[in-house]
Design an enzyme around this catalytic site. Structure first.
Site, PDB file in Angstrom:
ATOM      1  N   HIS A 123     137.009 -26.325 -40.401  1.00 53.14           N
ATOM      2  CA  HIS A 123     135.867 -25.722 -39.704  1.00 53.14           C
ATOM      3  C   HIS A 123     135.888 -24.188 -39.826  1.00 53.14           C
ATOM      4  O   HIS A 123     134.915 -23.565 -40.255  1.00 53.14           O
ATOM      5  CB  HIS A 123     135.899 -26.149 -38.228  1.00 53.14           C
ATOM      6  CG  HIS A 123     134.765 -25.622 -37.404  1.00 53.14           C
ATOM      7  ND1 HIS A 123     133.641 -26.358 -37.136  1.00 53.14           N
ATOM      8  CD2 HIS A 123     134.576 -24.429 -36.794  1.00 53.14           C
ATOM      9  CE1 HIS A 123     132.810 -25.636 -36.404  1.00 53.14           C
ATOM     10  NE2 HIS A 123     133.354 -24.454 -36.166  1.00 53.14           N
ATOM     11  N   GLU A 124     137.012 -23.590 -39.466  1.00 53.62           N
ATOM     12  CA  GLU A 124     137.088 -22.123 -39.497  1.00 53.62           C
ATOM     13  C   GLU A 124     137.021 -21.599 -40.934  1.00 53.62           C
ATOM     14  O   GLU A 124     136.470 -20.525 -41.177  1.00 53.62           O
ATOM     15  CB  GLU A 124     138.349 -21.619 -38.789  1.00 53.62           C
ATOM     16  CG  GLU A 124     138.484 -22.013 -37.306  1.00 53.62           C
ATOM     17  CD  GLU A 124     137.271 -21.672 -36.429  1.00 53.62           C
ATOM     18  OE1 GLU A 124     136.581 -20.683 -36.732  1.00 53.62           O
ATOM     19  OE2 GLU A 124     137.025 -22.419 -35.460  1.00 53.62           O
ATOM     20  N   HIS A 128     133.451 -21.077 -41.731  1.00 57.10           N
ATOM     21  CA  HIS A 128     132.934 -19.794 -41.226  1.00 57.10           C
ATOM     22  C   HIS A 128     133.412 -18.645 -42.122  1.00 57.10           C
ATOM     23  O   HIS A 128     132.668 -17.723 -42.428  1.00 57.10           O
ATOM     24  CB  HIS A 128     133.472 -19.523 -39.812  1.00 57.10           C
ATOM     25  CG  HIS A 128     132.775 -20.299 -38.725  1.00 57.10           C
ATOM     26  ND1 HIS A 128     131.430 -20.222 -38.511  1.00 57.10           N
ATOM     27  CD2 HIS A 128     133.260 -21.157 -37.781  1.00 57.10           C
ATOM     28  CE1 HIS A 128     131.106 -20.997 -37.461  1.00 57.10           C
ATOM     29  NE2 HIS A 128     132.197 -21.582 -37.014  1.00 57.10           N
ATOM     30  N   GLU A 137     127.226 -21.957 -37.676  1.00 60.74           N
ATOM     31  CA  GLU A 137     127.772 -23.282 -37.371  1.00 60.74           C
ATOM     32  C   GLU A 137     127.423 -24.288 -38.471  1.00 60.74           C
ATOM     33  O   GLU A 137     128.171 -25.224 -38.727  1.00 60.74           O
ATOM     34  CB  GLU A 137     127.245 -23.790 -36.024  1.00 60.74           C
ATOM     35  CG  GLU A 137     128.029 -23.313 -34.826  1.00 60.74           C
ATOM     36  CD  GLU A 137     129.530 -23.589 -34.895  1.00 60.74           C
ATOM     37  OE1 GLU A 137     129.922 -24.770 -34.947  1.00 60.74           O
ATOM     38  OE2 GLU A 137     130.309 -22.629 -34.890  1.00 60.74           O
TER      39      GLU A 137
HETATM   40 ZN   LIG Z   1     132.346 -22.802 -35.212  1.00 65.21          ZN
END
Ligand SMILES: [Zn+2]
Length: 495
Positions: A263-264, A267, A293
């Protein structure tokens, strides 16, 4: 004019220095700073934030922005957008009385500790009064800032997802609800499988080794970034040459670090691919909350929970996670996509996740509209969980007190999470027409990364999310792609 542009650029440079030092302090506080040193660093951080506030509200800066705004047609495009951005921030600062803003910031900062205590003791009453005040302030600020918006909640949405409105969100959530709730109920009737290996402990060292390998495989550039540890995983960027991510290693929940790393990394890839020409400007980071997101969730869910992805990496995972030695890939894939109605949003699977967001959206909107009082919030929360997920909330700790957002003043923030999922599916639909995605080898993922870079990341904050979505996919936000993605995936998993 030339002088004014030069002066404006000097101010921005100084502002960026201040912001970079704030980021570094923030990073220290969240990762390495010793407990007893934290108070002092927090003080320094508050001081630097004040310096930034002073710069932005100084007569010099405000006059420059005003003058340049008048001449904006003659400015080059990046500068024009930058001036507009600065003017928008300035206007906001001017419309909210400084005294009220300070009192509100103090209330929110103080309330986080009280929320923690309330959550620990399962006692909503402890924060009820402050939460009522926080909602009141938000209504008040929204009234100050209201322009053409039809209602106050739309004004709050502007901070996180410019151009989004209740009208659009109502349609969006209604179609999700119509399709997802029946599908969930169908799945809930099936016999539940158990996967004990999901909770068999893996040492922190092994997890760490694999997470580094994983981030590298996805394309995180370690020469321009680091992966560290913190209590709550997050991404922080000083600029595209210094993008930092964290994860958390829990021995008894070994897959949590894996998915939060993916997830990170999502980003971070966004930030690492921002256009070089934007680095020294105010526009040198990712766009709206929802769009950011969409990138993290694209990598975490669409790629990271797919069968094709693990086909490439599973044997490597098995050498690090010995509990998987005898588990076939098919079973692992089932396990990481297991659907289960649960109480906690951050632990929810892909299918139930949007229902958690929907109920938060409905409740915060009702409070802002004045049709629900904060006092009745816990009861309303429990009823909605029962209705959407079919489970009973045993206590406020696992109910209305679970997320910090409202208690920290973030009202109108939750919808971005659901929008992120929907944008991700819509973008993926277009991507699949342009790239042949039969496997997720490292080379193929590079193609994916370049596609995202070219279509989204390079623009930083130059374009709004709705502009980008329309340009790339040829239409506005359309929840059908997300619904179709979820239906295809989960109907196949739960035949
Ligand atoms: Zn996030």
């Amino acid at each position: 004019m030339k002088d004014k542009i030069q002066e404006f650029k000097e101010c921005i440079k100084e502002k960026k220095y201040l912001l970079a030092s704030i980021e570094v302090l923030q990073w220290e506080l969240e990762t390495l700073a010793p407990k007893k040193g934290q108070d002092y660093l927090s003080e320094v951080l508050a001081y630097m934030s004040m310096k930034d506030y002073e710069l932005s509200t100084s007569d010099k800066f405000q006059n420059l922005v005003r003058d340049l705004l008048q001449e904006k047609e003659s400015l080059e495009l990046i500068l024009q957008k930058e001036v507009e951005q600065a003017a928008e921030e300035m206007e906001k600062m001017k419309k909210i009385p400084a005294e009220e803003y300070r009192a509100y910031a103090e209330l929110c900062a103080k309330n986080q500790g009280i929320w923690e205590e309330a959550k620990q003791n399962n006692n909503f009453q402890l924060v009820e009064e402050n939460l009522t005040k926080i909602f009141e302030y938000n209504r008040k600020f929204a009234r100050y800032l209201q322009k053409e918006e039809k209602n106050l909640y739309d004004v709050l949405l502007r901070d996180y997802e410019k151009g989004m409105t209740c009208e659009k969100l109502d349609v969006f959530f209604a179609s999700l609800k119509k399709e997802i709730v029946p599908l969930l109920h169908k799945i809930q009737k099936k016999k539940k499988q158990s996967f004990p290996f999901l909770t068999s402990p893996i040492s922190k060292e092994k997890q760490k080794e694999f997470c580094h390998l994983l981030a590298e495989y996805l394309g995180f550039d370690f020469e321009r970034g680091i992966l560290a540890e913190s209590e709550h995983p997050f991404t922080l960027n000083i600029n595209k040459k210094d993008v930092r991510i964290t994860t958390k290693y829990v021995e008894a929940l070994p897959f949590s670090s894996i998915f939060s790393t993916i997830h990170e990394t999502g980003h971070a890839i966004y930030e690492q691919q921002i256009g070089d020409e934007l680095v020294s400007t105010l526009l040198g980071s990712g766009g709206s909350m929802g769009l950011h997101e969409s990138q993290s969730r694209f990598w975490e869910n669409i790629i990271g929970r797919s069968f094709e992805f693990w086909k490439e990496l599973y044997s490597s995972l098995q050498t690090h996670f010995t509990s998987l030695k005898t588990i076939p890939l098919e079973e692992f894939y089932q396990a990481i996509n297991q659907v289960e109605a649960s109480l906690i949003r951050t632990e929810a699977d892909e299918l139930t996740y949007c229902l958690h967001i929907m109920l938060r959206y409905e409740l915060e909107k009702e409070i802002i509209e004045g049709t629900l009082s904060v006092k009745d919030l816990p009861k309303a929360w429990n009823e909605k969980i029962e209705e959407y997920l079919g489970i009973t909330v045993p206590n406020a700790t696992e109910g209305v007190l679970q997320d910090v957002h409202w208690y920290a003043g973030l009202i109108g923030y939750f919808p971005s999470y659901a929008l992120g999922n929907a944008y991700a599916s819509q973008l993926f639909h277009t991507m699949k027409q342009e790239l042949s995605l039969n496997d997720y080898s490292q080379d193929k993922l590079q193609e994916v990364r370049l596609w995202l870079g070219e279509n989204i990341h390079q623009y930083g904050m130059m374009k709004t999310t709705s502009e980008l979505i329309r340009e790339i996919t040829g239409e506005d936000l359309n929840p059908d792609y997300y619904i179709e993605y979820l239906k295809n995936k989960y109907e196949a998993l739960y035949q």
